[in-house]
Design an enzyme around this catalytic site. Structure first.
Site, PDB file in Angstrom:
ATOM      1  N   ARG A 129      41.662  25.700  37.991  1.00 39.22           N
ATOM      2  CA  ARG A 129      42.715  25.823  39.149  1.00 39.22           C
ATOM      3  C   ARG A 129      42.502  25.113  40.321  1.00 39.22           C
ATOM      4  O   ARG A 129      43.283  24.857  41.037  1.00 39.22           O
ATOM      5  CB  ARG A 129      42.849  27.398  39.560  1.00 39.22           C
ATOM      6  CG  ARG A 129      43.312  28.183  38.194  1.00 39.22           C
ATOM      7  CD  ARG A 129      43.449  29.612  38.590  1.00 39.22           C
ATOM      8  NE  ARG A 129      44.629  29.791  39.786  1.00 39.22           N
ATOM      9  CZ  ARG A 129      44.814  30.922  39.938  1.00 39.22           C
ATOM     10  NH1 ARG A 129      44.487  31.909  39.692  1.00 39.22           N
ATOM     11  NH2 ARG A 129      45.881  30.724  40.954  1.00 39.22           N
TER      12      ARG A 129
ATOM     13  N   ASP B 222      35.889  31.834  50.938  1.00 36.56           N
ATOM     14  CA  ASP B 222      36.112  30.976  49.730  1.00 36.56           C
ATOM     15  C   ASP B 222      34.537  30.024  49.274  1.00 36.56           C
ATOM     16  O   ASP B 222      34.699  29.457  48.226  1.00 36.56           O
ATOM     17  CB  ASP B 222      37.101  29.948  49.805  1.00 36.56           C
ATOM     18  CG  ASP B 222      38.529  30.472  49.535  1.00 36.56           C
ATOM     19  OD1 ASP B 222      39.342  29.942  49.931  1.00 36.56           O
ATOM     20  OD2 ASP B 222      38.420  31.821  49.248  1.00 36.56           O
TER      21      ASP B 222
ATOM     22  N   ARG C  95      45.610  41.978  46.980  1.00 31.91           N
ATOM     23  CA  ARG C  95      46.347  40.935  47.613  1.00 31.91           C
ATOM     24  C   ARG C  95      47.751  41.353  47.934  1.00 31.91           C
ATOM     25  O   ARG C  95      48.825  40.943  47.490  1.00 31.91           O
ATOM     26  CB  ARG C  95      46.352  39.791  46.607  1.00 31.91           C
ATOM     27  CG  ARG C  95      44.979  39.287  46.150  1.00 31.91           C
ATOM     28  CD  ARG C  95      44.104  38.857  46.938  1.00 31.91           C
ATOM     29  NE  ARG C  95      44.610  37.601  47.557  1.00 31.91           N
ATOM     30  CZ  ARG C  95      44.271  36.397  46.926  1.00 31.91           C
ATOM     31  NH1 ARG C  95      43.752  36.279  45.747  1.00 31.91           N
ATOM     32  NH2 ARG C  95      44.830  35.262  47.281  1.00 31.91           N
TER      33      ARG C  95
ATOM     34  N   CYS D  28      45.082  40.522  41.902  1.00 31.88           N
ATOM     35  CA  CYS D  28      44.199  39.433  41.104  1.00 31.88           C
ATOM     36  C   CYS D  28      42.815  40.049  41.184  1.00 31.88           C
ATOM     37  O   CYS D  28      42.561  41.139  41.563  1.00 31.88           O
ATOM     38  CB  CYS D  28      44.266  37.961  41.737  1.00 31.88           C
ATOM     39  SG  CYS D  28      43.228  38.017  43.159  1.00 31.88           S
TER      40      CYS D  28
ATOM     41  N   LYS E   5      43.499  22.034  47.865  1.00 28.59           N
ATOM     42  CA  LYS E   5      44.603  22.904  47.036  1.00 28.59           C
ATOM     43  C   LYS E   5      45.437  23.708  47.810  1.00 28.59           C
ATOM     44  O   LYS E   5      46.558  23.775  47.871  1.00 28.59           O
ATOM     45  CB  LYS E   5      43.823  23.512  45.921  1.00 28.59           C
ATOM     46  CG  LYS E   5      44.676  24.785  45.219  1.00 28.59           C
ATOM     47  CD  LYS E   5      43.716  25.585  44.578  1.00 28.59           C
ATOM     48  CE  LYS E   5      43.074  26.795  45.127  1.00 28.59           C
ATOM     49  NZ  LYS E   5      43.801  27.715  45.406  1.00 28.59           N
ATOM     50  N   ASN E   6      44.570  24.341  48.962  1.00 31.44           N
ATOM     51  CA  ASN E   6      45.209  25.381  49.703  1.00 31.44           C
ATOM     52  C   ASN E   6      46.116  24.802  51.103  1.00 31.44           C
ATOM     53  O   ASN E   6      46.790  25.370  51.618  1.00 31.44           O
ATOM     54  CB  ASN E   6      44.292  26.282  50.460  1.00 31.44           C
ATOM     55  CG  ASN E   6      43.595  27.327  49.185  1.00 31.44           C
ATOM     56  OD1 ASN E   6      44.226  27.308  47.998  1.00 31.44           O
ATOM     57  ND2 ASN E   6      42.720  27.947  49.326  1.00 31.44           N
TER      58      ASN E   6
HETATM   59  C1  EPZ Z   1      44.504  32.255  51.125  1.00 29.41           C
HETATM   60  O1  EPZ Z   1      44.856  33.489  50.519  1.00 29.41           O
HETATM   61  C2  EPZ Z   1      43.920  31.203  50.185  1.00 29.41           C
HETATM   62  N1  EPZ Z   1      44.754  30.961  48.905  1.00 29.41           N
HETATM   63  C3  EPZ Z   1      42.693  31.940  49.472  1.00 29.41           C
HETATM   64  O2  EPZ Z   1      41.911  31.074  48.672  1.00 29.41           O
HETATM   65  C4  EPZ Z   1      41.733  32.501  50.664  1.00 29.41           C
HETATM   66  O3  EPZ Z   1      40.516  33.148  49.945  1.00 29.41           O
HETATM   67  C5  EPZ Z   1      42.539  33.286  51.481  1.00 29.41           C
HETATM   68  O4  EPZ Z   1      43.482  32.781  52.135  1.00 29.41           O
HETATM   69  C6  EPZ Z   1      41.394  33.778  52.835  1.00 29.41           C
HETATM   70  O5  EPZ Z   1      41.084  32.594  53.427  1.00 29.41           O
HETATM   71  C7  EPZ Z   1      45.781  29.772  49.431  1.00 29.41           C
HETATM   72  O6  EPZ Z   1      45.942  29.360  50.609  1.00 29.41           O
HETATM   73  C8  EPZ Z   1      46.794  29.450  48.623  1.00 29.41           C
HETATM   74  P1  EPZ Z   1      45.418  36.123  53.018  1.00 29.41           P
HETATM   75  P2  EPZ Z   1      45.803  34.510  51.057  1.00 29.41           P
HETATM   76  O7  EPZ Z   1      46.581  36.438  53.124  1.00 29.41           O
HETATM   77  O8  EPZ Z   1      46.765  33.876  51.968  1.00 29.41           O
HETATM   78  C9  EPZ Z   1      45.385  40.991  53.530  1.00 29.41           C
HETATM   79  C10 EPZ Z   1      41.195  30.237  46.644  1.00 29.41           C
HETATM   80  O9  EPZ Z   1      39.885  30.691  46.192  1.00 29.41           O
HETATM   81  N2  EPZ Z   1      46.805  40.810  53.587  1.00 29.41           N
HETATM   82  O10 EPZ Z   1      44.743  35.277  54.229  1.00 29.41           O
HETATM   83  O11 EPZ Z   1      46.474  35.474  49.780  1.00 29.41           O
HETATM   84  C11 EPZ Z   1      44.686  40.597  52.492  1.00 29.41           C
HETATM   85  O12 EPZ Z   1      44.698  41.822  51.265  1.00 29.41           O
HETATM   86  C12 EPZ Z   1      41.857  31.344  47.464  1.00 29.41           C
HETATM   87  O13 EPZ Z   1      41.381  28.812  46.983  1.00 29.41           O
HETATM   88  C13 EPZ Z   1      47.523  41.908  53.720  1.00 29.41           C
HETATM   89  O14 EPZ Z   1      46.993  42.869  53.927  1.00 29.41           O
HETATM   90  O15 EPZ Z   1      44.623  35.658  51.741  1.00 29.41           O
HETATM   91  C14 EPZ Z   1      43.181  40.249  52.761  1.00 29.41           C
HETATM   92  O16 EPZ Z   1      42.634  41.274  52.794  1.00 29.41           O
HETATM   93  C15 EPZ Z   1      41.380  32.731  46.861  1.00 29.41           C
HETATM   94  N3  EPZ Z   1      49.033  41.802  53.859  1.00 29.41           N
HETATM   95  C16 EPZ Z   1      43.530  39.485  53.954  1.00 29.41           C
HETATM   96  O17 EPZ Z   1      44.864  39.923  54.479  1.00 29.41           O
HETATM   97  C17 EPZ Z   1      49.764  40.829  53.464  1.00 29.41           C
HETATM   98  O18 EPZ Z   1      50.747  40.366  53.676  1.00 29.41           O
HETATM   99  C18 EPZ Z   1      43.590  37.818  53.900  1.00 29.41           C
HETATM  100  O19 EPZ Z   1      44.359  37.484  52.745  1.00 29.41           O
HETATM  101  C19 EPZ Z   1      48.883  39.544  53.438  1.00 29.41           C
HETATM  102  C20 EPZ Z   1      47.416  39.555  53.351  1.00 29.41           C
END
Ligand code: EPZ
Length: 420
Positions: free
Chosen positions: A400, A308, A123, A118, A22-23
């Protein structure tokens, strides 16, 4: 609303075919917007709600989207006319933010509804926004929208990400593909899904080197051409089914995977006492009828243990022999499954971002509620070993990210059914 009914007590034994990730599919489908032509994506988990939402979003923008019944999606973005990702779609899927980079890079304009938080955390998308500004775009947040504009092309830049962000890295990498000049992204995410996106973009004529490392170098090109690409297998889905084998003290083989993407997960399953066998494109977890041992988990960016898979190992630890700790370092509120597992009889104490779990010899069935995607998967895993029939509500979360979860588990011998 659909619910799942699961009767605990069956030892799983069998083989399951893993779907495309998915990701990886979500950024790749968004990346089709970069192409003034047709792209054919295969091994897409087209049954997933998030994939359907992404296809809907692309069509809303005017792209031609054809979904085959064989896991292929053909996207023709030549006719894209509306560079807007509306609230109605973004509110159901945060990953819609992934259209920001492609729209801005190709059309010089993008209006993307600001994804809300969420269940698992706030996020924020500040790193996506600041990166686009470093490319020379004017980006404003107005009326709940990210409004980005650039005259002419984006300009290549050197971007140092203060936090490792998966979709942030993906968004900026996609924008950089069509920028004028060279871009360096430091502290980039190394997840296999990021690498898969980079390989996809390079197949369309992009010039990206360093995928899989924390430094990406992207040479901007004038345009990308059409092509075909197969999405990488889903390492999280695979890990979930391997844990299903472990928690039921049975034996599960996942087929159609990249074993190297599962290293951190397999190490923990071995620590739990599983016999792990690895083939070219399959992995088997055999507990040989023994109770799993408690394992400590600390989540971190790839190649470390994936957040995850945290909820799934929490489920395993609730019935493991011993006391374990789970430290969640990525998201601030990713322990909601723990409350629901307590309803099944789990012994869990939470201190900040650490959960301390004392394994019990058995769980008992109870009605529980899914709160987010991976939490719902962990409740299914716990229900597989809870005595009696467990009813899991709000399973739209699970749809999802898991294709046909009940039929895949039935194929492994589980007693599970969906009730509308
Ligand atoms: C991706 O989410 C995945 N989703 C998530 O999978 C996964 O849990 C996550 O990466 C971590 O591996 C998809 O790929 C569609 P991040 P993402 O940006 O990109 C902070 C699932 O279950 N951050 O890597 O949204 C954030 O708050 C889902 O399949 C900022 O501060 O996660 C977090 O603490 C859930 N500012 C950390 O970075 C930003 O602009 C990592 O988040 C962006 C992120």
């Amino acid at each position: 609303m659909d619910k799942l009914l699961v009767k605990g007590g069956r030892r799983l034994d069998g083989t399951v075919q893993i779907s495309g990730a998915k990701n990886a599919a979500l950024p790749i489908l968004a990346g089709c917007l970069l192409v003034d032509g047709t792209v054919r994506v295969s091994n897409v988990p087209t049954a997933l709600r998030d994939v359907a939402t992404t296809n809907q979003l692309l069509a809303h923008m005017g792209a031609g989207v054809t979904v085959g019944n064989d896991g292929t999606v053909v996207v023709d973005a030549a006719s894209v006319s509306e560079c807007v990702a509306p609230y109605e779609l973004v509110k159901t899927m945060r990953a819609s933010i992934l259209v920001l980079g492609p729209l801005l890079a190709r059309f010089g304009s993008a209006d993307v509804s600001l994804p809300g938080g969420c269940a698992i955390g706030e996020r924020p998308v500040d790193l996506h926004v600041s990166g686009m500004r470093q490319f020379g775009a004017d980006v404003r947040i107005e009326n709940g929208f990210i409004k980005a504009r650039v005259n002419g092309r984006l300009k290549g830049a050197r971007i140092v990400l203060e936090t490792v962000t998966v979709t942030g890295t993906e968004n900026l990498m996609m924008a950089a593909c069509l920028a004028d000049g060279t871009t360096v992204i430091e502290n980039a995410a190394r997840e296999p899904e990021v690498t898969d996106l980079a390989c996809f973009l390079n197949a369309l004529g992009a010039r990206i080197v360093g995928a899989g490392t924390d430094t990406l170098l992207i040479e901007g090109v004038a345009r990308l051409h059409g092509g075909s690409y197969a999405v990488v297998p889903d390492r999280i889905e695979a890990g979930t089914y391997l844990v299903a084998g472990a928690i039921t003290q049975g034996r599960v083989r996942v087929n159609g995977v990249v074993p190297g993407h599962l290293d951190a997960i397999l190490a923990k399953l071995r620590d739990a006492g599983a016999l792990i066998s690895v083939g070219e494109d399959w992995v088997e977890c055999d507990m040989r009828g023994s109770r799993p041992k408690a394992v400590d988990i600390r989540t971190a960016p790839y190649p470390a243990f994936p957040t995850d898979m945290q909820a799934q190992f929490a489920a395993l630890n609730t019935v493991a022999d011993g006391v374990s700790t789970i430290v969640e370092t990525i998201f601030e509120n990713r322990f909601m499954h723990m409350d629901e597992m307590r309803r099944l009889g789990a012994e869990i104490r939470i201190e900040g971002n650490t959960a301390i779990i004392r394994g019990v010899t058995g769980l008992t069935a109870a009605p529980v509620m899914a709160t987010d995607l991976r939490a719902s998967a962990s409740l299914v895993l716990a229900a597989l070993v809870a005595d009696g029939w467990t009813r899991i509500e709000r399973i739209y979360h699970i749809d999802r990210g898991y294709e046909r979860i009940e039929s895949k588990l039935q194929g492994l011998g589980a007693e599970i059914r969906r009730e509308s």
